[in-house]
Scaffold this motif. Structure first.
Motif: not given
Lengths: 369, 583
Positions: A149, A174, B444, B448, B473, B485-486, B489-490, B494-496, B498
């Motif tokens: 990422d 992550g 995670l 983030v 989450e 924190t989650a 899953a699909i 990718r950047s959480p 974003e």
């Protein structure tokens, strides 16, 4: 410049350094390999400005000098030459090389060596000496967990922590985190914390595969240098703050499962066949000496498998991404592992039974029903 | 108002003024005259109707039919208000089967133009002629003429300059006339229509079945891209022709709705049609369609509009759903891949075909054998339903420009947009997971932190449960940030941050691009869109094959949910033409 060297040694050197070249090189010179002859060797170098690789090839140097030649052409030529003595000649002040081997003669147009980016020549302050095989294992056990990422660049590298007698490599994307520790036999007394790009690590692993001996790690401004027998890797470091990984590692567990690594890996791999269509989720639940692994994808099918294990603590049904499990089990290098579970929503940890130097933390997949 | 001026006294308007005002309701523009006159012809049982237009209808409108004609004795009455032969009493209103019945049309037109009517009932000895101008009879008497009626309207609005001011440009008014005649021709497929615009024949139709008429009206450019539709149920009977997603138009111009044989505007049917095409075409495009519904008369009120141009249904919701589901079904059964135009042909979705009312009409020579004949001659004719088959079997060739998957579908070259294709797959998978209640969230180990703007924070409160249902989450983290924190899953690759922001942003835009979608759908779209493979991602053959397999299993494989096509098909015979193997 005029040198003689052995074809297979030259080939190995060229192939090693060419891996630093980016297929999308922004400047022509970055698609070239530098050849620099002095004393009794030729230094080969290539770089994409992030990673530079240098390799030293034994040579009879008749005349000092330097030139850069296109990496693709050079690789193709050298790999197709007959085995034997290769002569490379570059007239003073020119960048046209004549490569001769037995009855074969190539003339190749290059670029002046002066245009080639300067890689630091000093080894900087040596921080650590490590066995090449050990370093290779450490990188292999962690680098698969780096993130791709680009919005969080600090996760796209392996975090290198060298302090006193302990060396650590950590990587996380992550969702999971891999940590490998090692004892440093004779610490030099320095301390370094650096995020080394994933690409550097994967090239290093590849190069370390054919090397025996010691690797020295040194830092030089915002770069890290790995000096291997016959070659050097000089890599830019990734700026940023690596996450506080210590607090991620579970200190205790609700259930500890002791299981054969290969047995578990095979079971997870089988279960993932019917997990592919969704998010690759396999479910685990252990009790009474049996670990049950299941997967289920609507419209595809289901899988279930029992594995004999030793269990300590109450059952914690939990779901994981099968790939996260397989990555770790395939690299953990242990006959048996502890699988520590802390709850259906909190991270689990894999550790080798034999030693405490490796831990792999993985967050579960939460399934809302 | 000053006291010095005396207040004008109330008085009844002189008939001429009253007629001009009433005329305004019926005769809005030249096209209204055409409509009223053609409807009269249809009510008179005409089998052939010719419409001639000059000066965009302001100089001359002439409608000639072979209908019943009007006996000479009744002729003057035809120009009296509320004089009609179509009903006899108020009780007849409930049983109206004719287009007109109020007896307003002719006098209204005659109030604002010079109208000449020549009519001869079948078997009558001679034709009768009457001329009315500005509401005053100028001449009447016997004359020569064919069976039927010819009404000539000249100098329209000559005495109402204000109305003239409101007319649009000549091309625009002509286009509205064309559209009006097209609508009338759709309503009466068993009648032959001829429209002559400024001396050029722009439309000619023989009597033909409804579907053929619909195809003809939609035009030869679209003929390859049309599907037939038929459905019958307790609520209604429906027949029609649908344009495939490829020919969706930038404007709503190529949509016709008929209810019980009359062309109407219906917000309900527009919506039902748009709903059926949702995610198959871009939000800013409109399906091409001719839909004819027959509903029991007691289920529909046609008298909500003075010109009967709008209708209301008793059970709008049920009918809308029924229409949508049947259109959807027809679309699902069809092969909806976009097809590259053959060499040299105008592109079906291009300006030429899509300019709507303002499109340049093909000249008489090209138009003489519209639709089937022309297409057949070129070997392009593919009847809609016969061409309808599902997703083709595709043999992988490779990747083009890191953006498209290139394949071989039975000799045709297919290009598949990897992003659009993956979007469609992920979208359906997410919606399925949600429906099955099995959303998966990847936890995670390193949460983030996402800093939120005030707008985002406010929005988050509203949509938190929906985000959670997708797999996010998010817990509060300081005053203006959240900790993820989650994540779904699909979307784990990718950047959480974003992805999370994109989902929030897409929700914020709710008013615009995503109007009409529910929250879950919008979130699924945002997630799928920001998770999917992108243009520029290098794919290995096994990934491409898996993508094609997944797409083949999708319910609507031919477009992503933004309505962009996933696949464009280039017919093998067109490839042959490129290489001059076939002419």
């Amino acid at each position: 410049m005029r040198i003689h060297c052995v074809q297979h040694q030259l080939l190995r050197g060229v192939q090693t350094v060419a891996r630093a070249i980016s297929p999308r090189a922004s400047m022509p010179i970055l698609g070239n390999v530098l050849l620099e002859a002095s004393e009794d060797r030729v230094k080969l170098a290539a770089t994409d400005l992030e990673l530079g690789i240098e390799s030293y090839v034994e040579a009879t140097v008749a005349e000092d000098g330097a030139v850069t030649l296109p990496a693709r052409i050079l690789t193709d030529i050298v790999s197709n030459l007959p085995e034997g003595d290769v002569e490379i000649r570059v007239p003073e002040g020119e960048s046209r090389a004549t490569i001769t081997c037995e009855k074969v003669r190539f003339e190749v147009l290059g670029l002046p060596a002066a245009d080639f980016p300067v890689l630091p020549s000093s080894d900087g302050d040596v921080l650590v000496r490590l066995d090449a095989g050990l370093l290779r294992t450490m990188i292999r056990q962690t680098s698969f967990a780096v993130s791709t990422d680009e919005t969080r660049p600090f996760l796209t590298g392996v975090y290198l922590v060298l302090e006193g007698e302990t060396g650590q490599l950590v990587a996380t994307d992550g969702g999971r985190l891999a940590l490998r520790r090692a004892k440093i036999p004779s610490p030099e007394g320095g301390k370094i914390t650096a995020i080394v790009p994933g690409k550097t690590m994967s090239e290093l692993v590849r190069a370390l595969g054919g090397v025996e001996g010691e690797v020295t790690i040194a830092s030089h401004e915002n770069q890290v240098l790995f000096a291997l027998p016959g070659m050097r890797f000089i890599s830019r470091l990734i700026a940023g703050q690596f996450p506080n990984y210590e607090q991620v590692i579970p200190k205790e567990y609700k259930q500890r499962i002791r299981v054969g690594t290969e047995r578990l890996l095979r079971a997870v791999r089988r279960a993932s066949i019917t997990a592919r269509d969704s998010a690759n989720v396999v479910r685990l639940s252990a009790s009474d000496g049996t670990l049950t692994i299941t997967s289920n994808t609507p419209d595809v099918g289901t899988a279930e498998e029992q594995v004999g294990v030793e269990v300590e603590g109450d059952a914690v049904p939990v779901a994981f991404n099968a790939k996260f499990l397989m990555d770790a089990l395939g690299n953990i290098d242990a006959a048996e592992v502890f699988f520590d579970l802390t709850g259906p929503l909190s991270p689990g940890a894999l550790r080798p039974v034999e030693h405490p130097d490796y831990v792999y933390v993985l967050a579960p997949v939460r399934v809302y029903g | 108002m000053t006291a010095a001026q005396p207040r004008p006294a109330i008085q009844v308007l002189p008939p001429s003024a009253a007629e001009r005002i009433a005329a305004g309701e019926v005769v809005e523009r030249p096209a209204s005259v055409v409509k009223e006159l053609v409807e009269n012809s249809l009510d008179a049982g005409a089998r052939r109707i010719t419409v001639e237009i000059e000066g965009a209808g302001q100089r001359l409108i002439r409608v000639t039919d072979d209908g019943d004609g009007i006996p000479a004795g009744e002729l003057p009455l035809a120009f009296e208000r509320f004089a009609t032969s179509k009903i006899r009493s108020a009780a007849d209103l409930a049983r109206v089967r004719t287009y007109g019945f109020r007896g307003e049309a002719l006098p209204s037109i005659a109030a604002v133009a010079r109208v000449t009517m020549v009519t001869r009932p079948r078997g009558a000895e001679a034709a009768a002629r009457i001329v009315v101008s500005g509401g005053r009879r100028e001449a009447a008497g016997p004359t020569g003429g064919a069976d039927g009626t010819a009404v000539t309207v000249e100098h329209l609005f000559f005495n109402t300059p204000a109305r003239r001011e409101f007319l649009r440009s000549d091309p625009r008014e002509s286009a509205v006339i064309v559209e009006t005649v097209e609508g009338l021709a759709l309503a009466a497929p068993d009648v032959s229509f001829r429209l002559v615009l400024e001396g050029r024949e722009v439309l000619w139709t023989p009597p033909e079945p409804f579907a053929a008429r619909a195809r003809r009206i939609l035009g030869p450019q679209l003929v390859e891209h049309l599907l037939d539709l038929e459905a019958a149920g307790a609520l209604a009977r429906m027949a029609g022709v649908l344009g495939t997603p490829q020919v969706a138009q930038p404007r709503r111009a190529r949509q016709w709705f008929l209810v019980n044989g009359r062309v109407v505007r219906s917000a309900l049917l527009s919506r039902a049609l748009a709903e059926a095409f949702r995610t198959l075409i871009p939000e800013d495009r409109h399906p091409v369609a001719v839909l004819s519904l027959h509903v029991p008369p007691e289920e529909v009120d046609v008298n909500v509009h003075p010109r009967k141009a709008e209708v209301r249904f008793v059970d709008e919701r049920a009918l809308g759903g029924w229409v949508t589901s049947h259109i959807r079904r027809a679309l699902r059964e069809a092969h909806l891949a976009h097809v590259a135009p053959p060499p040299g042909a105008p592109e079906a979705g291009s300006a030429e075909a899509s300019a709507g009312p303002a499109r340049p009409y093909p000249g008489p020579a090209e138009d003489a054998g519209t639709g089937a004949a022309v297409a057949e001659a070129e070997g392009l004719w593919i009847p809609g339903p016969a061409a309808a088959h599902g997703w083709p079997a595709i043999q992988l060739i490779g990747q083009l420009g890191l953006t498209y998957i290139v394949g071989d579908a039975g000799g045709d070259l297919v290009l598949i947009d990897q992003h659009a294709a993956h979007e469609r797959i992920l979208f359906e998978r997410l919606m399925d997971l949600r429906a099955a209640g099995g959303v998966e969230a990847q936890g995670l180990v390193v949460p983030v932190a996402v800093e939120l703007t005030r707008a985002e924070a406010a929005l988050l409160e509203k949509v938190h449960p929906a985000l959670r249902a997708l797999g996010f989450e998010a817990e509060p983290f300081g005053p203006s940030a959240v900790r993820l924190t989650a994540i779904p899953a699909i979307a784990a690759r990718r950047s959480p941050e974003e992805l999370f922001r994109a989902c929030l942003r897409d929700l914020d835009d709710a008013g615009a691009a995503n109007a009409g979608r529910d929250l879950a759908e919008r979130l699924a779209i945002a997630t799928a869109c920001h998770t999917a493979l992108r243009a520029g991602d290098r794919l290995d053959p096994s990934t491409m094959r898996a993508l094609l397999d997944d797409l083949a299993r999708a319910r609507d494989p031919f477009s992503c949910f933004h309505g962009r096509p996933t696949m464009v098909r280039i017919r093998s015979r067109d490839v042959e033409r490129w290489f001059y193997r076939r002419m």
